[in-house]
Design a protein around this motif. Structure first.
Motif, PDB file in Angstrom:
ATOM      1  N   ASP A  11       0.823  -1.276  -0.043  1.00  9.79           N
ATOM      2  CA  ASP A  11       0.076  -0.017   0.048  1.00  9.79           C
ATOM      3  C   ASP A  11       0.830   1.316   0.113  1.00  9.79           C
ATOM      4  OD1 ASP A  11      -2.294  -1.444  -0.036  1.00  9.79           O
ATOM      5  OD2 ASP A  11      -2.790  -1.449   1.922  1.00  9.79           O
ATOM      6  N   ASP A  12       2.257   1.220   0.375  1.00 10.13           N
ATOM      7  CA  ASP A  12       2.826   2.342   0.573  1.00 10.13           C
ATOM      8  C   ASP A  12       3.458   2.583  -0.843  1.00 10.13           C
ATOM      9  OD1 ASP A  12       4.749   0.475   0.657  1.00 10.13           O
ATOM     10  OD2 ASP A  12       5.767   1.142   2.488  1.00 10.13           O
ATOM     11  N   GLY A  13       3.378   1.913  -1.699  1.00 10.75           N
ATOM     12  CA  GLY A  13       4.106   1.840  -3.091  1.00 10.75           C
ATOM     13  C   GLY A  13       5.410   1.257  -3.235  1.00 10.75           C
ATOM     14  N   SER A  14       5.899   0.493  -2.173  1.00 10.36           N
ATOM     15  CA  SER A  14       7.058  -0.379  -2.396  1.00 10.36           C
ATOM     16  C   SER A  14       6.629  -1.794  -2.761  1.00 10.36           C
ATOM     17  CB  SER A  14       7.723  -0.214  -0.936  1.00 10.36           C
ATOM     18  OG  SER A  14       6.813  -1.057   0.135  1.00 10.36           O
ATOM     19  N   LEU A  28      14.251  -8.942  -1.659  1.00  8.45           N
ATOM     20  CA  LEU A  28      14.215  -8.007  -2.599  1.00  8.45           C
ATOM     21  C   LEU A  28      13.376  -6.962  -2.068  1.00  8.45           C
ATOM     22  CD1 LEU A  28      15.517  -6.713  -5.203  1.00  8.45           C
ATOM     23  CD2 LEU A  28      13.539  -8.104  -6.492  1.00  8.45           C
ATOM     24  N   LYS A  29      14.098  -5.549  -1.875  1.00  2.21           N
ATOM     25  CA  LYS A  29      12.858  -4.448  -1.690  1.00  2.21           C
ATOM     26  C   LYS A  29      13.036  -3.578  -2.692  1.00  2.21           C
ATOM     27  CE  LYS A  29      14.016  -4.753   3.355  1.00  2.21           C
ATOM     28  NZ  LYS A  29      14.186  -4.320   4.484  1.00  2.21           N
ATOM     29  N   ILE A  30      12.174  -2.736  -3.174  1.00  2.00           N
ATOM     30  CA  ILE A  30      12.030  -1.818  -4.052  1.00  2.00           C
ATOM     31  C   ILE A  30      11.273  -0.640  -3.516  1.00  2.00           C
ATOM     32  CG2 ILE A  30      11.532  -1.151  -6.353  1.00  2.00           C
ATOM     33  CD1 ILE A  30      11.537  -4.332  -7.182  1.00  2.00           C
ATOM     34  N   ILE A  31      11.840   0.381  -3.123  1.00  2.00           N
ATOM     35  CA  ILE A  31      11.446   1.333  -2.347  1.00  2.00           C
ATOM     36  C   ILE A  31      11.002   2.555  -3.164  1.00  2.00           C
ATOM     37  CG2 ILE A  31      11.381   2.535   0.020  1.00  2.00           C
ATOM     38  CD1 ILE A  31      13.059   0.003   0.991  1.00  2.00           C
ATOM     39  N   TYR A  45      12.848   4.571  -7.706  1.00  2.00           N
ATOM     40  CA  TYR A  45      12.995   3.542  -6.676  1.00  2.00           C
ATOM     41  C   TYR A  45      14.644   3.358  -6.270  1.00  2.00           C
ATOM     42  CZ  TYR A  45       8.168   2.666  -7.971  1.00  2.00           C
ATOM     43  OH  TYR A  45       6.848   3.001  -8.416  1.00  2.00           O
ATOM     44  N   ARG A  46      14.634   3.007  -5.008  1.00  2.00           N
ATOM     45  CA  ARG A  46      15.841   2.369  -4.543  1.00  2.00           C
ATOM     46  C   ARG A  46      15.658   0.946  -4.586  1.00  2.00           C
ATOM     47  NH1 ARG A  46      19.874   6.266  -5.099  1.00  2.00           N
ATOM     48  NH2 ARG A  46      19.267   8.081  -4.360  1.00  2.00           N
ATOM     49  N   GLY A  56      18.565   0.739  -8.947  1.00  3.35           N
ATOM     50  CA  GLY A  56      17.525   1.714  -8.866  1.00  3.35           C
ATOM     51  C   GLY A  56      16.487   1.102  -9.863  1.00  3.35           C
ATOM     52  N   GLY A  57      15.369   1.618  -9.795  1.00  4.41           N
ATOM     53  CA  GLY A  57      14.215   1.418 -10.842  1.00  4.41           C
ATOM     54  C   GLY A  57      13.544   2.851 -11.197  1.00  4.41           C
ATOM     55  N   TRP A  58      13.082   2.776 -12.339  1.00  4.81           N
ATOM     56  CA  TRP A  58      12.552   3.926 -12.963  1.00  4.81           C
ATOM     57  C   TRP A  58      11.249   3.727 -13.722  1.00  4.81           C
ATOM     58  CZ3 TRP A  58      17.478   2.597 -12.675  1.00  4.81           C
ATOM     59  CH2 TRP A  58      18.381   3.598 -12.402  1.00  4.81           C
ATOM     60  N   ASP A  59      10.291   4.554 -13.542  1.00  7.63           N
ATOM     61  CA  ASP A  59       8.835   4.361 -13.959  1.00  7.63           C
ATOM     62  C   ASP A  59       9.047   4.823 -15.366  1.00  7.63           C
ATOM     63  OD1 ASP A  59       7.333   3.951 -11.543  1.00  7.63           O
ATOM     64  OD2 ASP A  59       7.167   5.983 -11.057  1.00  7.63           O
ATOM     65  N   ARG A  60       8.444   3.792 -16.228  1.00  5.38           N
ATOM     66  CA  ARG A  60       8.344   3.873 -17.697  1.00  5.38           C
ATOM     67  C   ARG A  60       7.052   3.669 -18.238  1.00  5.38           C
ATOM     68  NH1 ARG A  60      12.808   6.239 -17.047  1.00  5.38           N
ATOM     69  NH2 ARG A  60      14.790   5.234 -17.242  1.00  5.38           N
ATOM     70  N   LYS A  61       6.795   3.955 -19.688  1.00  7.70           N
ATOM     71  CA  LYS A  61       5.608   3.739 -20.049  1.00  7.70           C
ATOM     72  C   LYS A  61       5.873   2.698 -21.389  1.00  7.70           C
ATOM     73  CE  LYS A  61       2.172   7.169 -19.284  1.00  7.70           C
ATOM     74  NZ  LYS A  61       1.304   6.392 -18.686  1.00  7.70           N
ATOM     75  N   ASN A  62       5.080   1.725 -21.550  1.00 10.43           N
ATOM     76  CA  ASN A  62       5.492   0.805 -22.965  1.00 10.43           C
ATOM     77  C   ASN A  62       4.810   1.782 -24.208  1.00 10.43           C
ATOM     78  OD1 ASN A  62       4.294  -1.108 -24.972  1.00 10.43           O
ATOM     79  ND2 ASN A  62       5.009  -2.578 -23.489  1.00 10.43           N
TER      80      ASN A  62
END
Length: 108
Positions: A11-14, A28-31, A45-46, A56-62
Motif C-alpha cells: 500500500d505504501d508503493g514499495s 528484494l525490496k524496491i522502495i 525507486y531504490r 535503482g528503478g525507473w517508472d516507464r511507459k510501454n
C-alpha cells in the motif's frame, strides 16, 4: 524472458519479494525514492537485496500500449563487472493487481 524473482506491491508503493537466480537468493525490496528531485535523472525507486542497496528503478511507459512499468538495474559483486537489467511485469497466471514478476532483460 525468464522471471528472476517475484514481488508484491504494498500500500505504501514499495515492492517486497525475492530475487532468485541459479547462484543468488536474496530478499528484494524496491522502495520509492523520497529524495528524488523533480526533473532529475535519479531513480524513482531504490532497490535493496538483503538490505544492501544494489540498484535503482525507473517508472516507464510501454511505447506500444502505454502501460506503466518499472525498469530495474542492479549491480553487485555477485554479478561481476556487468549490470543486471529487469522489468516488473504482471505475474503469469495471476489475476491480482499486486503480484509482479521480476523479468530478466539481458543486455546485449
Amino acid at each position: 524472458m525468464p522471471a528472476i524473482g517475484f514481488v508484491n506491491k504494498l500500500d505504501d508503493g514499495s515492492y517486497r519479494g525475492t530475487l532468485r537466480t541459479l547462484s543468488i537468493s536474496a530478499a528484494l525490496k524496491i522502495i520509492p525514492n523520497k529524495e528524488k528531485k523533480p526533473g532529475s535523472d535519479q531513480p524513482d525507486y531504490r532497490v535493496y537485496g538483503n538490505d544492501a542497496e544494489i540498484g535503482g528503478g525507473w517508472d516507464r511507459k510501454n511505447k506500444d500500449n502505454g502501460a506503466d512499468f518499472v525498469a530495474l538495474s542492479f549491480a553487485a559483486p555477485e554479478f561481476g563487472a556487468r549490470r543486471l537489467y529487469a522489468n516488473l511485469g504482471r505475474m503469469a497466471g495471476s489475476d491480482r493487481d499486486d503480484e509482479f514478476a521480476v523479468i530478466w532483460n539481458p543486455a546485449e
